[in-house]
Design a protein around this motif. Structure first.
Motif, PDB file in Angstrom:
ATOM      1  N   MET A   1       0.845  -1.193   0.000  1.00 11.85           N
ATOM      2  CA  MET A   1       0.000   0.000   0.000  1.00 11.85           C
ATOM      3  C   MET A   1       0.884   1.247   0.000  1.00 11.85           C
ATOM      4  O   MET A   1       1.882   1.299   0.709  1.00 11.85           O
ATOM      5  N   LYS A   2       0.516   2.240  -0.776  1.00 15.55           N
ATOM      6  CA  LYS A   2       1.299   3.461  -0.855  1.00 15.55           C
ATOM      7  C   LYS A   2       1.015   4.360   0.342  1.00 15.55           C
ATOM      8  O   LYS A   2      -0.125   4.453   0.803  1.00 15.55           O
ATOM      9  N   ALA A   3       2.041   5.028   0.836  1.00 18.05           N
ATOM     10  CA  ALA A   3       1.844   6.030   1.872  1.00 18.05           C
ATOM     11  C   ALA A   3       1.132   7.228   1.275  1.00 18.05           C
ATOM     12  O   ALA A   3       1.249   7.526   0.083  1.00 18.05           O
ATOM     13  N   SER A   4       0.371   7.926   2.103  1.00 17.40           N
ATOM     14  CA  SER A   4      -0.331   9.123   1.635  1.00 17.40           C
ATOM     15  C   SER A   4       0.668  10.126   1.079  1.00 17.40           C
ATOM     16  O   SER A   4       1.704  10.383   1.692  1.00 17.40           O
ATOM     17  N   PRO A   5       0.407  10.713  -0.106  1.00 15.17           N
ATOM     18  CA  PRO A   5       1.325  11.727  -0.647  1.00 15.17           C
ATOM     19  C   PRO A   5       1.427  12.927   0.283  1.00 15.17           C
ATOM     20  O   PRO A   5       0.532  13.191   1.085  1.00 15.17           O
ATOM     21  N   SER A   6       2.513  13.633   0.164  1.00 19.68           N
ATOM     22  CA  SER A   6       2.703  14.833   0.979  1.00 19.68           C
ATOM     23  C   SER A   6       1.642  15.874   0.645  1.00 19.68           C
ATOM     24  O   SER A   6       1.135  15.942  -0.478  1.00 19.68           O
ATOM     25  N   ALA A   7       1.297  16.680   1.641  1.00 24.52           N
ATOM     26  CA  ALA A   7       0.336  17.756   1.421  1.00 24.52           C
ATOM     27  C   ALA A   7       0.832  18.691   0.319  1.00 24.52           C
ATOM     28  O   ALA A   7       2.041  18.938   0.197  1.00 24.52           O
ATOM     29  N   LEU A   8      -0.096  19.216  -0.463  1.00 24.08           N
ATOM     30  CA  LEU A   8       0.270  20.080  -1.583  1.00 24.08           C
ATOM     31  C   LEU A   8       0.705  21.459  -1.088  1.00 24.08           C
ATOM     32  O   LEU A   8       0.135  22.007  -0.143  1.00 24.08           O
ATOM     33  N   GLN A   9       1.712  21.997  -1.746  1.00 26.11           N
ATOM     34  CA  GLN A   9       2.236  23.320  -1.451  1.00 26.11           C
ATOM     35  C   GLN A   9       2.251  24.136  -2.744  1.00 26.11           C
ATOM     36  O   GLN A   9       2.114  23.571  -3.840  1.00 26.11           O
ATOM     37  N   PRO A  10       2.406  25.480  -2.660  1.00 29.28           N
ATOM     38  CA  PRO A  10       2.401  26.283  -3.897  1.00 29.28           C
ATOM     39  C   PRO A  10       3.407  25.786  -4.926  1.00 29.28           C
ATOM     40  O   PRO A  10       3.124  25.779  -6.135  1.00 29.28           O
ATOM     41  N   TRP A  11       4.587  25.353  -4.472  1.00 30.67           N
ATOM     42  CA  TRP A  11       5.610  24.913  -5.424  1.00 30.67           C
ATOM     43  C   TRP A  11       5.288  23.551  -6.048  1.00 30.67           C
ATOM     44  O   TRP A  11       5.953  23.139  -6.988  1.00 30.67           O
ATOM     45  N   TRP A  64     -14.343  18.318   4.596  1.00 30.21           N
ATOM     46  CA  TRP A  64     -13.003  18.142   5.153  1.00 30.21           C
ATOM     47  C   TRP A  64     -12.460  16.764   4.775  1.00 30.21           C
ATOM     48  O   TRP A  64     -11.301  16.624   4.380  1.00 30.21           O
ATOM     49  N   GLN A  65     -13.318  15.730   4.895  1.00 26.76           N
ATOM     50  CA  GLN A  65     -12.871  14.388   4.517  1.00 26.76           C
ATOM     51  C   GLN A  65     -12.426  14.364   3.058  1.00 26.76           C
ATOM     52  O   GLN A  65     -11.457  13.685   2.698  1.00 26.76           O
ATOM     53  N   PHE A  66     -13.121  15.125   2.218  1.00 31.88           N
ATOM     54  CA  PHE A  66     -12.787  15.161   0.801  1.00 31.88           C
ATOM     55  C   PHE A  66     -11.364  15.673   0.564  1.00 31.88           C
ATOM     56  O   PHE A  66     -10.697  15.264  -0.395  1.00 31.88           O
ATOM     57  N   LEU A  67     -10.891  16.568   1.439  1.00 35.52           N
ATOM     58  CA  LEU A  67      -9.554  17.138   1.240  1.00 35.52           C
ATOM     59  C   LEU A  67      -8.465  16.070   1.268  1.00 35.52           C
ATOM     60  O   LEU A  67      -7.386  16.267   0.711  1.00 35.52           O
ATOM     61  N   GLN A  68      -8.718  14.928   1.940  1.00 38.53           N
ATOM     62  CA  GLN A  68      -7.713  13.858   1.951  1.00 38.53           C
ATOM     63  C   GLN A  68      -7.446  13.330   0.544  1.00 38.53           C
ATOM     64  O   GLN A  68      -6.405  12.718   0.294  1.00 38.53           O
ATOM     65  N   LEU A  69      -8.394  13.572  -0.354  1.00 39.36           N
ATOM     66  CA  LEU A  69      -8.247  13.106  -1.731  1.00 39.36           C
ATOM     67  C   LEU A  69      -7.225  13.917  -2.523  1.00 39.36           C
ATOM     68  O   LEU A  69      -6.575  13.390  -3.437  1.00 39.36           O
ATOM     69  N   SER A  70      -7.045  15.182  -2.180  1.00 40.69           N
ATOM     70  CA  SER A  70      -6.320  16.109  -3.048  1.00 40.69           C
ATOM     71  C   SER A  70      -4.904  15.673  -3.409  1.00 40.69           C
ATOM     72  O   SER A  70      -4.541  15.670  -4.592  1.00 40.69           O
ATOM     73  N   PRO A  71      -4.038  15.305  -2.432  1.00 38.99           N
ATOM     74  CA  PRO A  71      -2.665  14.928  -2.835  1.00 38.99           C
ATOM     75  C   PRO A  71      -2.622  13.704  -3.747  1.00 38.99           C
ATOM     76  O   PRO A  71      -1.851  13.672  -4.717  1.00 38.99           O
ATOM     77  N   ALA A  72      -3.459  12.689  -3.458  1.00 38.75           N
ATOM     78  CA  ALA A  72      -3.477  11.488  -4.301  1.00 38.75           C
ATOM     79  C   ALA A  72      -4.023  11.802  -5.685  1.00 38.75           C
ATOM     80  O   ALA A  72      -3.526  11.285  -6.695  1.00 38.75           O
ATOM     81  N   LEU A  73      -5.040  12.653  -5.757  1.00 37.08           N
ATOM     82  CA  LEU A  73      -5.588  13.026  -7.059  1.00 37.08           C
ATOM     83  C   LEU A  73      -4.560  13.801  -7.874  1.00 37.08           C
ATOM     84  O   LEU A  73      -4.436  13.594  -9.091  1.00 37.08           O
ATOM     85  N   PHE A  74      -3.822  14.695  -7.225  1.00 35.43           N
ATOM     86  CA  PHE A  74      -2.793  15.451  -7.933  1.00 35.43           C
ATOM     87  C   PHE A  74      -1.760  14.496  -8.542  1.00 35.43           C
ATOM     88  O   PHE A  74      -1.353  14.668  -9.702  1.00 35.43           O
ATOM     89  N   GLU A  75      -1.351  13.492  -7.784  1.00 31.91           N
ATOM     90  CA  GLU A  75      -0.407  12.513  -8.318  1.00 31.91           C
ATOM     91  C   GLU A  75      -1.000  11.804  -9.535  1.00 31.91           C
ATOM     92  O   GLU A  75      -0.313  11.568 -10.533  1.00 31.91           O
ATOM     93  N   ALA A 112     -10.366   5.822  -9.343  1.00 35.61           N
ATOM     94  CA  ALA A 112     -10.576   5.356 -10.711  1.00 35.61           C
ATOM     95  C   ALA A 112     -10.834   6.576 -11.575  1.00 35.61           C
ATOM     96  O   ALA A 112     -11.739   7.368 -11.279  1.00 35.61           O
ATOM     97  N   LEU A 113     -10.046   6.752 -12.641  1.00 36.10           N
ATOM     98  CA  LEU A 113     -10.157   7.915 -13.516  1.00 36.10           C
ATOM     99  C   LEU A 113     -10.609   7.469 -14.892  1.00 36.10           C
ATOM    100  O   LEU A 113     -10.000   6.578 -15.497  1.00 36.10           O
ATOM    101  N   LEU A 125     -12.998  14.550 -17.306  1.00 40.10           N
ATOM    102  CA  LEU A 125     -12.455  13.470 -16.492  1.00 40.10           C
ATOM    103  C   LEU A 125     -13.387  13.167 -15.328  1.00 40.10           C
ATOM    104  O   LEU A 125     -13.662  14.027 -14.497  1.00 40.10           O
ATOM    105  N   ARG A 126     -13.861  11.915 -15.280  1.00 41.65           N
ATOM    106  CA  ARG A 126     -14.690  11.460 -14.158  1.00 41.65           C
ATOM    107  C   ARG A 126     -13.784  10.762 -13.144  1.00 41.65           C
ATOM    108  O   ARG A 126     -13.032   9.850 -13.498  1.00 41.65           O
ATOM    109  N   VAL A 127     -13.857  11.204 -11.904  1.00 39.76           N
ATOM    110  CA  VAL A 127     -12.993  10.667 -10.856  1.00 39.76           C
ATOM    111  C   VAL A 127     -13.867  10.041  -9.773  1.00 39.76           C
ATOM    112  O   VAL A 127     -14.632  10.731  -9.101  1.00 39.76           O
ATOM    113  N   ASN A 128     -13.761   8.722  -9.620  1.00 43.52           N
ATOM    114  CA  ASN A 128     -14.436   8.017  -8.541  1.00 43.52           C
ATOM    115  C   ASN A 128     -13.418   7.692  -7.460  1.00 43.52           C
ATOM    116  O   ASN A 128     -12.337   7.168  -7.754  1.00 43.52           O
ATOM    117  N   ALA A 129     -13.772   8.001  -6.216  1.00 37.72           N
ATOM    118  CA  ALA A 129     -12.877   7.749  -5.089  1.00 37.72           C
ATOM    119  C   ALA A 129     -13.633   6.963  -4.023  1.00 37.72           C
ATOM    120  O   ALA A 129     -14.794   7.265  -3.715  1.00 37.72           O
TER     121      ALA A 129
END
Length: 287
Positions: A1-11, A64-75, A112-113, A125-129
């Motif tokens: 299982m992959k570790a959660s990606p790091s939180a997104l930053q401006p850079w 708030w729970q949805f925000l956990q999706l953001s780093p993985a979706l960005f990847e 699933a994208l 793009l349809r994104v199911n999480a």
């Protein structure tokens, strides 16, 4: 299982620059599972206070729970199997549903994208999480995103024509106004700091104009969170599900108002001129 990606930053946006030139035939794919921290971890109370939720919340809200999706979706959006640019990515719709109670243990996230090519090289793009704990799904979201073709700006006349076709609030007969709030010029930057979504279309006039928007626009999930907060206050209970169909962008600075629609479970988000910005559907948790 992959570790959660790091939180997104401006850079983090620098990693998206190569997508401006990518092309090819888009492919559907799945990614995960990602290991996520417990649902109640993080500064969710600070998020709730900033978005207008009641002070006595017992647990983190859906948005708030949805925000956990953001780093993985960005990847996932950086994946070469997608062929469109991340520049100017916009939300078309979003639904979040709590399927069952969750514990304070870690969760697994699977994505699933499903891309669909659009005229001019853009991509819908349809994104199911799916969030799960010990093999049991407890949260599901489905979003529809629009990604532009590499280095493409949205033609102003096409965008205005699309918005002109959106249903007008007058036809939908908005009922009682439930809440109204101001959207200051820095609202996008404030939400970016909370969410990690540093999409340039939300930040400054200069960055939004580079991507074809005359003014910064409100994050779709910022509108979703404010609607959730106001509906929880109005209805007196947490939401089981929340869905938004975005019809018109909210520009910054500006204002928004949430109205009843005279239809059960349906609400209308209007801009400062009374035009329909989003249709909102909400279901309550069981008492």
């Amino acid at each position: 299982m992959k570790a959660s990606p790091s939180a997104l930053q401006p850079w983090s946006l620098l990693r998206a620059l190569p997508t401006l030139w990518r092309h090819g035939e888009p492919q559907a794919f799945e990614t995960g599972p990602w290991r996520l921290p417990p649902p109640g971890s993080g500064n969710w109370r600070g998020f709730a206070a900033a978005l207008g939720y009641a002070e006595d919340l017992a647990e983190p809200p859906l948005c708030w729970q949805f925000l956990q999706l953001s780093p993985a979706l960005f990847e996932a959006l950086l994946d070469r199997r997608l062929s469109a640019s991340l520049g100017g990515l916009v939300h078309l719709s979003q639904r979040i549903e709590r399927l069952s109670p969750c514990t304070q243990g870690p969760s697994e996230l699977r994505l699933a994208l499903q891309p669909e090519a659009q005229p001019g090289g853009a991509l819908q793009l349809r994104v199911n999480a799916h969030w799960s704990q010990q093999g049991r799904d407890w949260l599901h979201s489905e979003g529809l995103l629009l990604l532009r073709a590499g280095a493409q700006r949205p033609p102003r006349e096409r965008r205005e024509a699309r918005e002109a076709r959106a249903p007008r609030a007058a036809r939908l007969r908005p009922g009682e106004r439930l809440a109204q709030w101001q959207l200051p010029a820095d609202a996008g930057r404030r939400y970016a700091r909370l969410s990690g979504d540093w999409n340039p279309i939300h930040l400054w006039p200069q960055t939004s104009r580079l991507l074809g928007f005359e003014q910064p626009i409100v994050h779709g999930m910022q509108s979703a969170a404010r609607c959730e907060a106001e509906l929880m206050r109005h209805l007196g209970r947490p939401l089981h599900s929340l869905a938004l169909q975005f019809r018109r962008r909210l520009s910054l600075p500006g204002a928004a108002a949430l109205h009843d629609s005279n239809a059960a479970g349906r609400y209308l988000l209007l801009d400062q001129d009374g035009r329909l910005a989003a249709e909102v559907d909400a279901e309550l948790e069981a008492a």
